[in-house]
Structure formats: C-alpha cells, structure tokens
Design an enzyme around this catalytic site. Sequence first.
Site, PDB file in Angstrom:
ATOM      1  N   ASP A 106       0.856  -1.184   0.000  1.00 49.40           N
ATOM      2  CA  ASP A 106       0.000   0.000   0.000  1.00 49.40           C
ATOM      3  C   ASP A 106       0.891   1.233   0.000  1.00 49.40           C
ATOM      4  O   ASP A 106       2.003   1.203   0.533  1.00 49.40           O
ATOM      5  CB  ASP A 106      -0.898   0.020   1.246  1.00 49.40           C
ATOM      6  CG  ASP A 106      -1.974  -1.060   1.204  1.00 49.40           C
ATOM      7  OD1 ASP A 106      -2.427  -1.412   0.101  1.00 49.40           O
ATOM      8  OD2 ASP A 106      -2.359  -1.534   2.283  1.00 49.40           O
ATOM      9  N   ASP A 122      -6.891  -1.605  -4.497  1.00 50.62           N
ATOM     10  CA  ASP A 122      -7.953  -1.310  -3.529  1.00 50.62           C
ATOM     11  C   ASP A 122      -8.947  -0.317  -4.115  1.00 50.62           C
ATOM     12  O   ASP A 122     -10.171  -0.456  -3.940  1.00 50.62           O
ATOM     13  CB  ASP A 122      -7.373  -0.717  -2.237  1.00 50.62           C
ATOM     14  CG  ASP A 122      -6.440  -1.666  -1.511  1.00 50.62           C
ATOM     15  OD1 ASP A 122      -6.561  -2.891  -1.697  1.00 50.62           O
ATOM     16  OD2 ASP A 122      -5.581  -1.172  -0.760  1.00 50.62           O
TER      17      ASP A 122
END
Length: 151
Positions: A106, A122
């Site tokens: 991330d 995501d």
Amino acid sequence: MILLIIAFDQITKYLAIMYLQGGRTVTFIPRVVQFRYAENTGMAFSMFTGARWIFVALTVVVCVGVMWYMFSDRCPSLWLYWSLGVVVSGGIGNLIDRVRWGYVVDFIEPTFINFAVFNIADSAVTLGAVSLIAYLLFDLFKSKKEGEGDE
C-alpha cells in the site's frame, strides 16, 4: 481493461517499493494525499491479519467465478461487465502481491482525514463495487417500474 488496471497497479507498487520503502514519504497534494510505503498482511484496513492463504484461496475462487460469468456470455449489460471487470482487476492485483510477498503493498495515504493507506487495486475494488451497487439498484428500480405497468 483488466490487464491495464493490473499493470497500472503493479507498476505503481513497484515504484512504491523502489522509492518509498524505508520510511520515505512524498507529498503528492499538500494536506490532501501523500505517498508512504506500507505492507498489509490483512484485508481492508488490515483486518484479519495473518490469514494469507485464506485470502489467496478466497480471491482465486471469487475471481475465477466472476470471470467465468463475465466471459460466458451471461453478462446482460456493459455497465455490469465493466463493474465486475474493475473489481476482478483489483482482486488480481492484490492477489499477485499476496502470493509473491505474503502481503499487499500500500502507498496512497490521505492526509486530510484519518484513513487507511491503500493502493490502486484497492481503489479498483472499491470503485467497481460502488458501480456494481449502482447498477443493481438501477436494475431493481427499473424492474419495479416495468412491473407496475403490468397491473
């Protein structure tokens, strides 16, 4: 479309690993969003940390099922086809990370609100799911309206 989203996701994660790993933070839009490397061993918001192979198996089953539906000429509209394709793209993008590293990379961090660090995959899952819900609601209300004229 699916391949392009997966490629964009993987390229941006590669760049995050190359330039952000080790604690470096890059401001993208001041007081709105920055880039910061993070490793997520769970799912959304780091829930259920440590269930790597359960996530892998579940993602494979869901993605294969959705792609079978999409490519078996059952998808009644381009809107639904697009929504499912975007969700699958995100699922596969994060699946690649889980299989390869055991965690998801991330790097996008909103700074205007206390929110989780996330990635392109995501975002694809979220946007595809929102589009899917909108499609289902539109289809539901369209069906109800058509059914009212039959009385």
